[in-house]
Write a protein that holds these residues in place. Structure first.
Motif, PDB file in Angstrom:
ATOM      1  N   LEU A 177       2.839 -83.534  15.094  1.00 36.62           N
ATOM      2  CA  LEU A 177       3.758 -82.803  15.971  1.00 36.62           C
ATOM      3  C   LEU A 177       5.178 -83.362  15.925  1.00 36.62           C
ATOM      4  O   LEU A 177       6.125 -82.668  16.289  1.00 36.62           O
ATOM      5  N   LEU A 184       8.469 -81.023  15.643  1.00 42.25           N
ATOM      6  CA  LEU A 184       9.661 -81.153  16.493  1.00 42.25           C
ATOM      7  C   LEU A 184      10.920 -81.253  15.627  1.00 42.25           C
ATOM      8  O   LEU A 184      11.927 -80.575  15.871  1.00 42.25           O
ATOM      9  N   GLY A 232       0.104 -78.731  22.231  1.00 38.51           N
ATOM     10  CA  GLY A 232       1.310 -79.542  22.027  1.00 38.51           C
ATOM     11  C   GLY A 232       2.569 -78.774  22.361  1.00 38.51           C
ATOM     12  O   GLY A 232       3.656 -79.355  22.459  1.00 38.51           O
ATOM     13  N   GLN A 233       2.455 -77.472  22.560  1.00 38.20           N
ATOM     14  CA  GLN A 233       3.660 -76.658  22.799  1.00 38.20           C
ATOM     15  C   GLN A 233       4.347 -76.990  24.121  1.00 38.20           C
ATOM     16  O   GLN A 233       5.564 -76.892  24.220  1.00 38.20           O
ATOM     17  N   TYR A 234       3.567 -77.385  25.126  1.00 34.19           N
ATOM     18  CA  TYR A 234       4.198 -77.695  26.425  1.00 34.19           C
ATOM     19  C   TYR A 234       5.137 -78.899  26.264  1.00 34.19           C
ATOM     20  O   TYR A 234       6.232 -78.928  26.832  1.00 34.19           O
ATOM     21  N   ASP A 235       4.686 -79.880  25.486  1.00 36.07           N
ATOM     22  CA  ASP A 235       5.538 -81.050  25.267  1.00 36.07           C
ATOM     23  C   ASP A 235       6.706 -80.720  24.344  1.00 36.07           C
ATOM     24  O   ASP A 235       7.810 -81.228  24.526  1.00 36.07           O
ATOM     25  N   LEU A 236       6.449 -79.856  23.364  1.00 34.25           N
ATOM     26  CA  LEU A 236       7.533 -79.415  22.480  1.00 34.25           C
ATOM     27  C   LEU A 236       8.639 -78.741  23.292  1.00 34.25           C
ATOM     28  O   LEU A 236       9.825 -78.994  23.086  1.00 34.25           O
ATOM     29  N   ARG A 285       9.331 -79.181  26.453  1.00 30.85           N
ATOM     30  CA  ARG A 285      10.035 -80.189  27.254  1.00 30.85           C
ATOM     31  C   ARG A 285      11.022 -80.969  26.388  1.00 30.85           C
ATOM     32  O   ARG A 285      12.195 -81.130  26.750  1.00 30.85           O
ATOM     33  N   LEU A 286      10.577 -81.385  25.217  1.00 25.94           N
ATOM     34  CA  LEU A 286      11.428 -82.229  24.370  1.00 25.94           C
ATOM     35  C   LEU A 286      12.629 -81.454  23.827  1.00 25.94           C
ATOM     36  O   LEU A 286      13.741 -81.977  23.775  1.00 25.94           O
TER      37      LEU A 286
END
Lengths: 426, 364
Positions: free
Chosen positions: A346, A350, A379-383, A385-386
C-alpha cells in the motif's frame, strides 16, 4: 482480427429493436469518434468467440494473467471479468448474481465471480453465447479471489486450471521471486503444448510480447492526453476503452485501436475540445468502475464542471508494462505482471496516487469502496486519510459494488457526494 | 477427566521472555514455519480471535471485511501488542495481505514486521525450490533482529515440531475412533494452546491430555467440523450438551495445520517443505475442491460421522467459494450439512441454538 462483416451484423441485430434515442447531456463535449470503432471491435471479439469453440483451443483468462504466453499456441482468449463488466453496465448484475446465489454462492462474494457462475448455471449473457473453455488460466496478481472462482469453474467444466503464482510484494521484489515466476512460465509450456496440441514457437512469443508492450505503451499515451486542460476524454470513456488492452492484449487489433484513439485525442487536445464543456475541477477515481452507474456519474459530475482525468484502475494496464522486453521475455513478464498495483504494497499505492494527482493536476479524489474487491478496497480508509493530510485535497469514499447494484445505496452515496461537492466548490 | 488450566497468556509470555530471553512475535493466520521461529528463540503467538470489542478497527477497515482481520487490527490499534517484539504476516488471503500492508506501511506500530509468502497450488518443482528460498530469506531477515539461525537448533526444533504433530495425530485418531474421553470444549481448549505455547510446554501438555483422556467415549453422535476456527466456544458446549461428538475436523486453525504426515527428511529446511506440501487440502494454499471433498469424506468415513457442520467466519471468501461444491458432494452421499455463519466471540443466539438443535434432531 479478420473483418467478419461485423457492422452489417450489428445493424442486422439492431433491426426490429426499438431504442429510444438517448438525450445528450448538454454539459458533455462531443462523443469520441472511436466509440463506434470500439463497439465494432468488441462485438467482433464476442462474435468470433462463439465460433472459436472446436476451431481453436479456448482459454478463459483473468485480467492480470500473462496472456502473451498463450497466444503462440493459438488459444482464443476470453475474459470473464470483461464479460462481468459488460453485464454490470447492462444492469444484468443482480439477475446473474442471483442465479449463483441460488446455487449456494454467498452474496458477499465477488460479483464478477457470481455473474460468471450465474452464467454457468443459467446460460444468460447479453452477448448471446460464451465459448466453453478448454483451459482456465489465472494469475493471483490481482487477487486470490480469481483463483477460488476459477477453481470452482475447473470443477464444473472438468478442465485444467493453470495458475501463475505471483508472490505479493510486501516490500521490494526479490531475485527469488523473479526466478520462481520465470520457472513457472517455463514449466507451463509443456502443459500448454499438451492442451493446445501445438508446439511452442519462441520467436512468435517474442513478437507477441513486443506487440503487447507497444499496445500498453500506446494505452499509456492515451491516458496521458488527459493531462491536457481541458481533458479530451473522461475516465468514463477510458473505462470503456480499457476493454481491448484487457481482452485483446498481444493482438495487433488492440494496438491499432489505441493508435486510432490516440490520434483522435491528440487532435482534440490541439483543438481545445474537452470531454466536458466547462472543466472547472479535475478529479481522480480509485478502484474499479461502478459499471451500472457509469452514465449517471458521467452526467452528474459533468453538470458540476467536474472531470475525472485519471484513475488507478485504468493506469494499471500501462504502469509496469515498461518492464516488458522482447529480448528477455520470461524475466520481463515476471516483473511486468507481478509489480502491478494490486500485487504491490500500500505504500506503493500511496506514492502512485500522489504522483498521478500531481501529474494530472487533480483537485479531488473519489474512492470507490468496492464490496467485491478486497485487495483494492482494504486500506482505502487509510489512503483517504493520508492523501487528505499530505496533499490537502478533498476526498470522499463511496460504498458500492462493481456490478451488483443491490449493494449500492443512491441516497447514501449522494449524501457523501454532496458534501464532497460542497468542499470542492468551497 | 483432568481439566487443563493454562496460565494467562500474557503471564506465560512474560515469563518466557524473563526466563529464557525469548522474543515474542505476534503471528497472523495461518501457515508459517513455527519450527524456524522456535529455533531462533522466537515464540510465535498466533492472533486469530483476541477477545476484544470491535471499535477502532472500523476507522481502518470496511464492515465487509472478516472479523479475524478486524480483530487482529483492533488488537494492534488498542495497543494490546505492547508485549510483542515483532509481527509475522503469512500470505493467507487478500484481506490479511492488505492488513499486513496497512500495519507496516500506514500504521507503523513501532515493531518490525516480517512477511512470509508460501507458494500456492498447483505445486511444481519451482514451488518446492521457492518455499525453501522463502524459509532461508525469512531466517536471514529475522537474524538481523534476533541473531543468526543455528542449524543444529533448527534440526532439534524441526524434530520437536514432528513430536507435536505426532501427538496431535494420535489425539485426532483416538477421537475419530471414539477412544478419547474428552468433551468438545476440552479438546479444542487444549489443542488451541498450540497457538502460543513453546513446544517444551506444549508437548507435555498434549501428552498428559492424551493419557488422561484415553478411554471409551460415551455413545454420542459424531460429526465433522469444517471451516476456520472453533469460536465461539459456546457452540462446542452446545454440541456437548446435545451429545454430539466432533469426530474429526477440517478447521483451518486446527486439523488442517496439525494433521501433517511425518517427514523423513534430515535437513530441517527439507522437512518443513515436505510438511507444507503434504498438509491436508486447504483454501489458503488453493487446494482443488475435489481434494477437499475427498478429504472430508475420508474424515466422515474414518469417524463414522453422521453429518458435517460448516463453521464459517462471516465474509471469509476462501471458505465461502468452496462451500457450494462441498455441500453438493456431501449431499450426494446422503450426508446432512449445516452452515453456521458466525463472528468469533459472538454470543450464542437463540436462533443459532435452534438451528443447531434442529440439525442434531435430524441426525438422530
Amino acid at each position: 482480427m479478420k473483418d467478419m462483416g461485423v457492422p452489417g451484423i450489428m445493424r442486422f441485430s439492431r433491426m426490429g429493436k426499438k431504442r429510444r434515442p438517448r438525450k445528450k447531456n448538454a454539459s458533455l463535449g462531443p462523443p469520441l469518434e472511436c466509440n463506434s470503432r470500439l463497439r465494432e471491435l468488441m462485438a467482433t471479439h464476442y462474435l468470433l468467440s462463439r465460433y472459436a469453440q472446436g476451431a481453436k483451443p479456448v482459454a478463459w483468462v483473468t485480467s492480470g494473467a500473462p496472456v502473451e504466453i498463450l497466444r503462440p499456441f493459438g488459444f482464443y482468449t476470453f475474459y470473464p471479468e470483461n464479460h462481468g463488466a459488460l453485464c454490470g453496465a447492462q444492469k444484468m448484475g443482480p439477475e446473474l448474481c442471483a442465479e449463483a446465489e441460488e446455487h449456494g454462492y454467498h452474496q458477499d462474494l465477488c460479483s464478477y465471480a457470481r455473474i460468471d457462475l450465474g452464467h454457468y448455471f443459467s446460460g444468460k449473457t447479453p452477448v448471446g453465447r460464451l465459448p466453453k473453455p478448454d483451459l482456465l488460466f489465472a494469475s493471483n496478481n490481482i487477487c486470490q479471489t480469481v483463483v477460488y472462482w476459477y477453481k470452482a469453474l475447473a470443477e464444473y467444466w472438468k478442465i485444467p486450471l493453470i495458475l501463475f503464482d505471483t508472490p505479493y510484494n510486501f516490500r521490494e521484489i526479490s531475485k527469488a521471486d523473479i526466478s520462481y515466476m520465470v520457472r513457472q512460465l517455463e514449466e507451463m509450456i509443456p502443459l500448454l503444448e499438451q492442451i493446445s496440441k501445438r508446439r511452442f514457437r519462441y520467436k512468435r512469443f517474442r513478437e507477441i510480447v513486443g506487440i503487447a508492450k507497444e499496445a500498453s505503451l500506446t494505452w499509456g499515451e492515451v491516458l496521458s492526453t488527459m493531462k491536457a486542460r481541458p481533458s479530451p476524454m473522461t475516465i468514463f470513456d477510458a473505462f470503456t476503452h480499457l476493454a481491448p488492452i484487457v481482452s485483446l492484449r498481444g493482438l495487433p487489433a488492440a494496438l491499432e485501436h489505441y493508435r486510432a484513439l490516440l490520434a483522435e485525442l491528440e487532435k482534440r487536445v490541439a483543438q481545445g475540445v474537452g470531454a466536458i464543456k466547462n472543466e472547472r475541477w479535475r478529479l481522480m477515481w480509485d478502484n474499479i468502475a461502478i459499471w451500472y452507474k457509469m452514465r449517471d456519474f458521467a452526467n452528474l459530475f459533468a453538470e458540476r464542471g467536474m472531470n475525472f482525468v485519471t484513475a488507478t484502475y485504468t493506469n494499471a494496464w500501462t504502469e509496469t508494462i515498461g518492464y516488458l522486453d522482447e529480448t528477455k521475455p520470461f524475466e520481463s513478464m515476471a516483473k511486468a505482471y507481478s509489480l502491478v498495483i494490486l500485487n504491490n504494497n500500500l505504500d506503493h499505492r500511496l506514492q502512485l496516487m500522489e504522483r498521478l494527482i500531481q501529474e494530472f493536476q487533480v483537485d479531488g479524489l473519489v474512492i470507490h469502496s468496492a464490496r467485491s474487491c478486497k485487495p483494492y478496497s482494504v486500506g482505502q480508509y487509510d489512503l483517504k486519510r493520508l492523501i487528505t493530510e499530505r496533499l490537502e485535497i478533498p476526498t470522499v469514499v463511496i460504498e458500492a459494488d462493481i456490478t451488483d447494484s443491490r449493494a449500492y445505496s443512491e441516497e447514501q452515496a449522494m449524501v457523501r457526494l454532496e458534501a464532497f461537492f460542497e468542499t470542492l466548490e468551497g | 477427566m483432568t481439566e487443563f488450566h493454562s496460565p494467562s497468556r500474557k503471564d506465560y509470555l512474560l515469563k518466557q521472555r524473563e526466563m529464557y530471553g525469548r522474543h515474542i512475535f505476534g503471528v497472523f493466520p495461518a501457515q508459517y514455519p513455527r519450527e524456524l521461529l522456535w529455533a531462533m528463540n522466537i515464540l510465535p503467538v498466533e492472533i486469530w480471535d483476541p477477545p476484544l470489542d470491535l471499535s477502532y478497527a472500523s476507522a481502518h477497515l470496511q464492515s465487509y471485511i472478516c472479523s479475524i482481520v478486524r480483530l487482529g487490527l483492533e488488537f494492534i490499534v488498542q495497543d494490546k501488542a505492547d508485549i510483542l517484539d515483532g509481527f509475522l504476516f503469512p500470505h493467507t488471503c487478500d484481506s490479511i495481505q492488505n492488513l499486513s500492508s496497512i500495519v507496516n506501511d500506514y500504521l507503523k506500530p513501532g515493531k518490525p514486521c516480517y512477511f512470509f509468502y508460501h507458494p500456492k497450488w498447483p505445486y511444481r518443482e519451482s514451488s518446492h525450490r521457492f518455499y525453501i528460498e522463502q524459509l532461508r530469506d525469512l531466517a536471514a531477515q529475522l537474524g538481523d533482529q534476533v541473531g543468526d539461525l543455528d542449524y543444529t537448533q533448527f534440526q532439534q526444533y524441526a524434530e520437536k515440531g514432528e513430536e507435536v504433530a505426532s501427538v496431535m495425530r494420535e489425539l485426532y485418531s483416538l477421537r475419530a475412533s471414539g477412544e478419547l474421553c474428552a468433551s468438545n470444549v476440552e479438546f479444542y481448549r487444549t489443542i488451541r494452546q498450540a497457538e502460543f505455547l513453546h513446544p517444551d510446554d506444549l508437548i507435555p501438555l498434549l501428552e498428559t491430555f492424551l493419557e488422561n483422556s484415553r478411554g471409551s467415549q460415551a455413545s454420542e453422535t459424531p460429526v465433522i467440523l469444517t471451516g476456520v476456527l472453533p469460536n465461539p466456544p459456546e457452540i462446542l458446549a452446545l454440541l456437548d450438551e446435545l451429545k454430539i461428538r466432533v469426530g474429526d475436523d477440517d478447521l483451518l486453525a486446527c486439523g488442517r495445520r496439525y494433521l501433517v504426515p511425518p517427514s523423513q527428511a534430515k535437513d530441517p529446511f527439507e522437512a518443513l517443505a515436505e510438511r507444507y506440501f503434504h498438509m491436508p487440502p486447504c483454501t489458503t494454499i488453493n487446494s482443488p475442491i475435489r481434494e477437499r471433498l475427498e478429504n472430508l469424506i475420508s474424515k466422515v468415513e474414518g469417524s463414522n460421522a453422521k453429518g458435517v457442520i460448516f463453521w464459517i467466519v462471516k465474509f471469509c471468501e476462501p471458505e465461502l467459494f468452496d462451500m457450494p461444491h462441498l455441500i453438493e458432494g456431501l449431499k450426494k452421499r446422503g450426508l446432512p450439512t449445516l452452515v453456521i455463519d458466525v463472528e468469533p466471540n459472538q454470543e450464542l443466539t437463540g436462533q443459532l441454538t435452534t438451528r443447531i438443535e434442529a440439525f442434531v434432531e435430524m441426525l438422530a
